[in-house]
Design an enzyme around this catalytic site. Structure first.
Site: not given
Ligand code: IMP
Length: 424
Positions: A14, A16, A40-41, A239, A301, A332, A415
């Site tokens: 989102e 963060k 991944g922030h 997760t 990823t 936005l 932005g």
């Molecule tokens: P895990 O956290 O690697 O076990 O993944 C479980 C689910 O959470 C998967 O659908 C991932 O794509 C999702 N996920 C995990 N971390 C993130 C994140 O930081 N952003 C968005 N999706 C996430």
């Protein structure tokens, strides 16, 4: 003094990082409380772009003390790689980084298990990030996990790793038919990283309790999002931790009554990465345009994110789960060139209209979204700094959301840069 939790109100991503970076200036402490290097922030400032996975996003704006709390699962090798990048900008981390001695360690076998388990799930795969998150939390709740404190004593560490591997190797051999793992090799692999992170391991619970006593401001930085919460999300496509408000307390040791603000972050539309239900997902031109305008690729990823219209029923569910008393609206500007913008205001489940977010993923899968359409604003919001200067159609869109969910936006982001922000 404020103790503010920052929580993703959707399926993660989102924005963060940007909001934590922005608010870090006024915070003595910034604390990650769950998840690991699956996050991944992304931060953009002074023409630099940096993606943080484990280190709290308070590292670069002011001199906040950054804490990796007990609820986080820490991959020492990933952390050291990240430290190298961070130290190119902030070389001296003395008194800037603290890692909980109770945080659990992700070891190479957790990453192997993550991959082999996903492979064995076949078409039911969760689509994990492959960072070993689920298996590390399994070790934790099975009470065989290795904690950061164990890294301080090689004898204890080696004994625990050997015992864990004895079990894991049975599964490797007989269940997954994968090669067995060697304890000696594993220890050699992680030893250099351990030496680098050792000085930062400490009792962060005491550190934070002292900070509360001294009336210091604290930001608690959630990772992932409310709909990926292991209890409240679209299980099993979630997760393995608790990004929601309750997780902030268990993952940091900060008591619930110390929390003064709960700030939810939502994009102006929706995305999801990985598998699982997503009622307002679009597989048409509008979906492709959201992905293109929003550069919707995973920060960890690189996978393309699934895109759709903003789902207000899901957002209201997140508001209720987390008790948000503040909201930030991000990206936005991604909607700036849409002639029509839609929001999901309800669903049809098996032909019947409903206005709540079902807890059962099979039901979520069957939902048909009901949309309300808005005329787009067809002009750039990038350089706007005052809320009231936003185009009328954008204001109508935002006010409709606020009215539906019952909380106002205190921040609107137009932005990726720090400066591209409206503070209301
Ligand atoms: P895990 O956290 O690697 O076990 O993944 C479980 C689910 O959470 C998967 O659908 C991932 O794509 C999702 N996920 C995990 N971390 C993130 C994140 O930081 N952003 C968005 N999706 C996430």
């Amino acid at each position: 003094m404020s103790v503010r939790i920052i929580i993703g109100a959707q399926w993660g991503d989102e924005g963060k990082g940007k909001i934590v970076d922005l608010l870090a200036k006024e915070s003595r402490y910034v604390v990650r409380y769950q998840g690991g290097a699956n996050a991944g922030h992304t931060l953009k400032f002074d023409d630099k772009t940096i993606v943080l996975h484990l280190i709290p996003s308070g590292m670069f704006n002011g001199d906040s003390r950054c804490v990796i709390g007990n609820g986080v699962v820490v991959d020492p090798i990933a952390l050291v790689e990240e430290l190298k990048e961070v130290q190119e900008i902030t070389p001296n981390l003395d008194n800037r980084l603290f890692i909980s001695s109770s945080a659990h360690v992700i070891l190479p076998y957790h990453k192997v298990l993550d991959m082999v388990k996903e492979k064995s799930r076949g078409s039911d795969a969760i689509g994990t990030t492959g960072r070993g998150i689920g298996p590390a939390y399994v070790s934790k709740v099975s009470r065989v996990g290795i904690r950061m404190e164990d890294l301080l004593n090689e004898e204890i560490l080696e004994d625990k790793i050997r015992k864990n591997l004895a079990d894991i190797n049975k599964a490797m051999e007989h269940v997954y038919t994968e090669p067995k793992l060697s304890a000696a090799k594993l220890l050699d692999e992680i030893r250099p990283a351990i030496e680098i992170i050792k000085p930062y391991i400490c009792n962060t619970s005491e550190l934070l309790h002292d900070a509360l006593e001294d009336d210091q401001s604290i930001l608690l930085e959630g990772a992932q999002g409310s709909l990926l919460d292991v209890d409240h999300g679209t299980y099993p496509y979630v997760t393995s931790s608790s990004p929601t408000a309750g997780g902030a307390c268990t993952g940091s040791g900060i008591p619930p009554l110390a929390i003064t603000h709960s700030l939810g972050i939502t994009k102006a539309y929706c995305t999801r990465v990985g598998n699982g239900p997503f009622p307002s997902e679009l597989d048409d031109e509008a979906g492709k345009k959201l992905a293109k305008n929003g550069h919707e690729f995973g920060a960890t990823t690189g996978r393309p994110r699934r895109c759709g219209w903003l789902d207000l029923v899901a957002l209201r569910y997140a508001v209720r789960l987390n008790g948000f008393n503040e909201l930030a609206l991000t990206k936005l500007d991604v909607l700036d060139d849409f002639e029509t913008v839609k929001v999901c205001t309800g669903y049809k489940l098996d032909g019947k209209e409903i206005s709540y977010f079902p807890l059962n993923s099979n039901e979520v899968e069957r939902l048909e979204p009901i949309y309300r359409s808005f005329d787009g604003w067809m002009s750039s919001t990038r350089d706007i700094r005052n809320f009231d200067d936003l185009p009328q159609n954008a204001l109508d869109y935002i006010r409709f959301i606020e009215e539906y969910i019952g909380v106002g936006f205190t921040i609107v982001s137009t932005g990726p840069k720090r400066t591209e922000t409206i503070l209301r």
